[in-house]
Design an enzyme around this catalytic site. Structure first.
Site, PDB file in Angstrom:
ATOM      1  N   LYS A   1      -1.574  69.339  47.536  1.00 10.16           N
ATOM      2  CA  LYS A   1      -0.610  69.142  48.626  1.00 10.16           C
ATOM      3  C   LYS A   1      -1.263  69.666  49.883  1.00 10.16           C
ATOM      4  O   LYS A   1      -1.360  70.894  50.069  1.00 10.16           O
ATOM      5  CB  LYS A   1       0.694  69.904  48.322  1.00 10.16           C
ATOM      6  CG  LYS A   1       1.772  69.789  49.392  1.00 10.16           C
ATOM      7  CD  LYS A   1       2.613  68.529  49.276  1.00 10.16           C
ATOM      8  CE  LYS A   1       3.757  68.559  50.304  1.00 10.16           C
ATOM      9  NZ  LYS A   1       4.640  67.391  50.237  1.00 10.16           N
TER      10      LYS A   1
ATOM     11  N   GLY B   1       1.301  63.581  50.389  1.00 11.68           N
ATOM     12  CA  GLY B   1       1.458  63.828  51.828  1.00 11.68           C
ATOM     13  C   GLY B   1       2.762  64.537  52.137  1.00 11.68           C
ATOM     14  O   GLY B   1       3.540  64.894  51.251  1.00 11.68           O
TER      15      GLY B   1
ATOM     16  N   LYS C   1       8.552  61.308  46.450  1.00  7.72           N
ATOM     17  CA  LYS C   1       7.081  61.377  46.284  1.00  7.72           C
ATOM     18  C   LYS C   1       6.699  62.391  45.211  1.00  7.72           C
ATOM     19  O   LYS C   1       5.836  62.155  44.379  1.00  7.72           O
ATOM     20  CB  LYS C   1       6.428  61.780  47.608  1.00  7.72           C
ATOM     21  CG  LYS C   1       6.582  60.813  48.737  1.00  7.72           C
ATOM     22  CD  LYS C   1       5.710  61.178  49.938  1.00  7.72           C
ATOM     23  CE  LYS C   1       6.064  62.536  50.491  1.00  7.72           C
ATOM     24  NZ  LYS C   1       7.417  62.568  51.118  1.00  7.72           N
TER      25      LYS C   1
HETATM   26  N1  LIG Z   1      14.113  59.830  39.787  1.00  7.60           N
HETATM   27  C1  LIG Z   1      14.866  60.804  40.354  1.00  7.60           C
HETATM   28  N2  LIG Z   1      15.997  61.208  39.774  1.00  7.60           N
HETATM   29  C2  LIG Z   1      16.769  62.161  40.336  1.00  7.60           C
HETATM   30  N3  LIG Z   1      16.493  62.819  41.471  1.00  7.60           N
HETATM   31  C3  LIG Z   1      15.359  62.445  42.075  1.00  7.60           C
HETATM   32  C4  LIG Z   1      14.487  61.438  41.580  1.00  7.60           C
HETATM   33  N4  LIG Z   1      13.451  61.304  42.428  1.00  7.60           N
HETATM   34  C5  LIG Z   1      13.669  62.206  43.402  1.00  7.60           C
HETATM   35  N5  LIG Z   1      14.808  62.894  43.182  1.00  7.60           N
HETATM   36  C6  LIG Z   1      15.403  63.953  43.997  1.00  7.60           C
HETATM   37  O1  LIG Z   1      15.393  63.536  45.351  1.00  7.60           O
HETATM   38  C7  LIG Z   1      14.992  64.628  46.184  1.00  7.60           C
HETATM   39  C8  LIG Z   1      13.727  64.216  46.927  1.00  7.60           C
HETATM   40  O2  LIG Z   1      12.705  63.980  45.962  1.00  7.60           O
HETATM   41  P1  LIG Z   1      11.248  64.517  46.263  1.00  7.60           P
HETATM   42  O3  LIG Z   1      11.266  65.981  46.476  1.00  7.60           O
HETATM   43  O4  LIG Z   1      10.354  63.992  45.185  1.00  7.60           O
HETATM   44  O5  LIG Z   1      10.991  63.781  47.661  1.00  7.60           O
HETATM   45  P2  LIG Z   1       9.678  63.868  48.547  1.00  7.60           P
HETATM   46  O6  LIG Z   1       9.469  62.503  49.094  1.00  7.60           O
HETATM   47  O7  LIG Z   1       8.593  64.471  47.749  1.00  7.60           O
HETATM   48  O8  LIG Z   1      10.103  64.855  49.739  1.00  7.60           O
HETATM   49  P3  LIG Z   1       9.098  65.614  50.761  1.00  7.60           P
HETATM   50  O9  LIG Z   1       8.844  64.664  51.857  1.00  7.60           O
HETATM   51  O10 LIG Z   1       9.899  66.816  51.150  1.00  7.60           O
HETATM   52  O11 LIG Z   1       7.875  65.986  49.989  1.00  7.60           O
HETATM   53  C9  LIG Z   1      14.746  65.824  45.274  1.00  7.60           C
HETATM   54  O12 LIG Z   1      15.925  66.623  45.227  1.00  7.60           O
HETATM   55  C10 LIG Z   1      14.525  65.202  43.910  1.00  7.60           C
HETATM   56  O13 LIG Z   1      14.951  66.041  42.850  1.00  7.60           O
HETATM   57 MG   LIG Z   2       7.486  66.174  48.034  1.00  7.16          MG
END
Ligand SMILES: Nc1ncnc2c1ncn2[C@@H]1O[C@H](COP(=O)(O)OP(=O)(O)OP(=O)(O)O)[C@@H](O)[C@H]1O
Ligand SMILES: [Mg+2]
Ligand SMILES: C[C@H](N)[C@H](N)CCCCCC(=O)O
Length: 244
Positions: free
Chosen positions: A36, A117, A14
């Site tokens: 956030k 979220g 996300k």
């Molecule tokens: N396109 C991408 N390439 C490489 N790594 C990615 C990519 N998208 C997400 N990640 C990695 O995957 C992990 C989770 O991504 P992210 O933090 O965006 O998830 P999230 O859904 O926002 O999590 P949360 O629910 O904690 O907010 C992170 O370590 C991020 O660096």
């Molecule tokens: Mg996140």
């Protein structure tokens, strides 16, 4: 325009997708705010999702970062509040109305607002039990669901879009958070299945961001790859009228 970014789960991408959408809006000249509502799993002063996005994009002056509340336990917001301070901390979680007021205040001075979220669509954000779905409804936000390409995503994605559609989100965008450079047959099949799922619901489908982005060194010069990748992301943002 307000976009509410949720996902089929936690850790699906996300924040990286929110950063890519932020880059798209900044590139078209918008003033952008990232909000956030509830950041969990960080200590005071640590970088949360909003701050990560700012750093990745070089913290341009047109970008405003905002947070509702932060809690130290890496848990769902209400549980993190209970762990941190018991019932009184839960009762002090911002209300839905307070989140709505903050978002609407940001919308007065920014053309694009992106709200991320915590976890997936139905994770409770408030002591009254409202989720990001209710917040998205309350601000008439465009819902963006981030999903994974891996085995298991079909059920998670179908459940999430069914829950969103059932709450009146007849439009939205389904986006792959990260698509591997060397996809397996499952990844390729899922990409087609997820596009079909989005179309079944009348939602927009946006191909994934290339994998490897989130792990790119997020130096203060900003994560250049993210700017480049955001231009490859289908144009998820709604065209806005020219007048500011
Ligand atoms: N396109 C991408 N390439 C490489 N790594 C990615 C990519 N998208 C997400 N990640 C990695 O995957 C992990 C989770 O991504 P992210 O933090 O965006 O998830 P999230 O859904 O926002 O999590 P949360 O629910 O904690 O907010 C992170 O370590 C991020 O660096
Ligand atoms: Mg996140
Ligand atoms: C700690 C994590 N990174 C997120 N901020 C919160 C994820 C909550 C998930 C709740 C659940 O679906 O079980």
């Amino acid at each position: 325009m307000i976009y509410v970014v949720t996902g089929t789960d936690t850790d699906v991408g996300k924040t990286v997708v929110t950063a890519a959408l932020t880059a798209q809006a900044l590139e078209r000249g918008d003033r952008v705010a990232v909000y956030k509502p509830t950041q969990t799993g960080v200590l005071p002063g640590e970088s949360g999702d909003a701050q990560d996005i700012g750093r990745w994009l070089g913290n341009p002056k047109e970008l405003t970062l905002a947070e509702g509340i932060r809690l130290r336990e890496p848990m769902a917001p209400v549980d993190a509040a209970l762990e941190q301070g018991g019932r009184s901390t839960v009762d002090n979680l911002p209300t839905l109305e307070e989140h709505v007021a903050r978002i609407n205040e940001l919308a007065q001075t920014h053309e694009t607002i992106l709200v991320e979220g915590a976890g997936g669509l139905l994770v409770k954000l408030t002591s009254a039990g409202e989720t990001i779905a209710e917040l998205a409804q309350a601000v008439c936000g465009n819902l963006v669901v981030v999903t994974r390409p891996d085995l298991g995503t079909l059920n998670h994605s179908a459940l999430t879009l069914e829950a969103a559609s059932g709450r009146g989100f007849v439009h939205g965008a389904l986006i792959l958070g990260s698509f591997p450079a060397l996809p397996t047959a499952v990844h390729e099949r899922n990409r087609k299945n997820l596009q079909a799922l989005a179309e079944h619901h009348g939602w927009m489908w946006a191909e994934g961001l290339p994998a490897g982005l989130g792990s790119v060194d997020t130096s203060t010069t900003g994560n250049i790859d993210l700017w480049k990748a955001s231009r490859k992301l289908n144009y998820v943002l709604v065209e806005r009228d020219s007048g500011r």
